[in-house]
Design a protein around this motif. Structure first.
Motif, PDB file in Angstrom:
ATOM      1  N   ALA A 222      20.952  69.105 107.826  1.00 43.74           N
ATOM      2  CA  ALA A 222      22.318  68.586 107.764  1.00 43.74           C
ATOM      3  C   ALA A 222      22.505  67.482 108.800  1.00 43.74           C
ATOM      4  O   ALA A 222      23.161  66.455 108.534  1.00 43.74           O
ATOM      5  CB  ALA A 222      23.322  69.704 107.998  1.00 43.74           C
ATOM      6  N   GLY A 223      21.900  67.653 109.991  1.00 36.83           N
ATOM      7  CA  GLY A 223      22.001  66.635 111.034  1.00 36.83           C
ATOM      8  C   GLY A 223      21.384  65.315 110.612  1.00 36.83           C
ATOM      9  O   GLY A 223      21.908  64.240 110.934  1.00 36.83           O
ATOM     10  N   VAL A 224      20.272  65.365 109.875  1.00 37.23           N
ATOM     11  CA  VAL A 224      19.648  64.136 109.375  1.00 37.23           C
ATOM     12  C   VAL A 224      20.601  63.399 108.443  1.00 37.23           C
ATOM     13  O   VAL A 224      20.804  62.183 108.563  1.00 37.23           O
ATOM     14  CB  VAL A 224      18.325  64.455 108.658  1.00 37.23           C
ATOM     15  N   PHE A 225      21.191  64.113 107.507  1.00 37.37           N
ATOM     16  CA  PHE A 225      22.097  63.468 106.551  1.00 37.37           C
ATOM     17  C   PHE A 225      23.357  62.938 107.239  1.00 37.37           C
ATOM     18  O   PHE A 225      23.866  61.867 106.884  1.00 37.37           O
ATOM     19  CB  PHE A 225      22.451  64.436 105.426  1.00 37.37           C
ATOM     20  N   VAL A 226      23.865  63.668 108.211  1.00 34.77           N
ATOM     21  CA  VAL A 226      25.035  63.193 108.953  1.00 34.77           C
ATOM     22  C   VAL A 226      24.681  61.927 109.724  1.00 34.77           C
ATOM     23  O   VAL A 226      25.465  60.957 109.759  1.00 34.77           O
ATOM     24  CB  VAL A 226      25.556  64.299 109.898  1.00 34.77           C
TER      25      VAL A 226
END
Length: 329
Positions: A222-226
């Motif tokens: 999720a951090g990558v996409f954010v």
């Protein structure tokens, strides 16, 4: 006179003993289990007749008499029940008063898409298929969400229902459950999230759900996409592309597929796709709004369910060579 009184007393005792025996004696059934459906508003006499109509070897008058004498005749609840071998009038009445209905269950799995949800409901045992003749638009209108796509709107969980219940009623519960979990997650969102609404969080959570092989990687994915959303980079997530291909996807994602533009192609279009691509679970919802603080902009599967994260393209390419092309780093 004493003899007459004694005889009457003995007859009363015998009748009482016989009645007691009958109340606790098993009812003979035509099968190991027998379905019994009691409609709302059915009278106690009608319930007794319904029991006899199932083929159970019981006198409906005596059963009605037992209902009345027990003082619980007005407490009998409508519903779908099962009478099992060995059931007695006493146990039957207790079951009907408790509302101990015959329950079934259907499981909606995290990561399933709407097509799979429809299929699961259609196969569910003793679930009335009311949605079979409804298209998606009509279905969502029935659920009070006109104009909303059904994809991702139902919370993945196991739902119990009584035999003969409507699949539309199950979906209403799943819709309310997703609303509850989504609202709870959105209320905990990070202050610097680039997401503008709970609906956007639902979309991102569905991507995280499909991209996650191991639960411990979920928040970092999720951090990558954010990070990509904040940087204005395309998300470039394969599950979204596959979703956009629909029935045209044959199980092998090719370069031409990545270039085939659809509203869900996150290689050709920036930002989030227009709808979720699957049903996210609670953990994916929370990961979408509370991602790991990471500098990673890329990740690739290691082939064992886990992911290798990278903060630069060069580092990512080396990881792809190592884990996807099986070349030496």
């Amino acid at each position: 006179m004493r003899r007459i009184l004694l005889l009457v007393a003995l007859l009363i005792l015998a009748a009482g003993a016989g009645a007691l025996w009958w109340v606790y004696h098993p009812i003979a059934l035509p099968a190991a289990t027998v379905d019994l459906s009691i409609e709302p508003g059915r009278t106690p006499r009608g319930v007794a007749e319904d029991v006899a109509a199932t083929g159970a070897s019981v006198d409906p008058f005596l059963l009605y008499w037992w209902f009345r004498v027990s003082g619980q005749d007005r407490l009998i609840r409508a519903g779908s029940y099962e009478m099992e071998a060995g059931i007695t009038p006493h146990r039957l009445l207790a079951k009907l008063v408790r509302g101990d209905e015959a329950m079934r269950f259907v499981t909606l799995v995290e990561g399933w898409n709407w097509r799979q949800v429809r299929a699961a409901l259609a196969k569910a045992e003793q679930l009335r298929p009311d949605i079979a003749q409804l298209d998606d638009a009509a279905l969502m209108a029935q659920l009070g969400r006109p104009g909303v796509a059904p994809e991702g709107r139902f919370f993945p969980d196991t739902y119990t229902y009584s035999k003969g219940s409507s699949d539309l009623a199950v979906l209403k519960r799943a819709l309310r459950a997703m609303d509850k979990h989504l609202d709870a997650a959105w209320s905990q969102r990070a202050a610097d999230t680039p997401l503008k609404s709970a609906d956007q969080a639902l979309v991102l959570a569905s991507i995280v759900e499909k991209e996650t092989g191991r639960a411990e990687d979920r928040a970092q994915i999720a951090g990558v996409f954010v990070n990509r959303l904040k940087a204005g980079m395309p998300l470039q997530t394969d599950p979204s592309v596959i979703y956009g291909l629909g029935a045209a996807f044959d199980g092998n994602l090719r370069k031409r597929d990545l270039l085939a533009d659809t509203p869900w192609n996150t290689y050709t279009r920036a930002g989030l796709p227009p709808t979720p691509i699957a049903m996210p679970g609670r953990a994916a919802l929370l990961a979408a709004v509370l991602p790991d603080a990471t500098k990673a902009l890329y990740f690739v599967s290691r082939g064992d369910g886990s992911s290798q994260f990278s903060s630069s393209l060069d580092e990512h390419n080396r990881a792809v060579n190592q884990y996807q092309r099986r070349a030496k780093p």
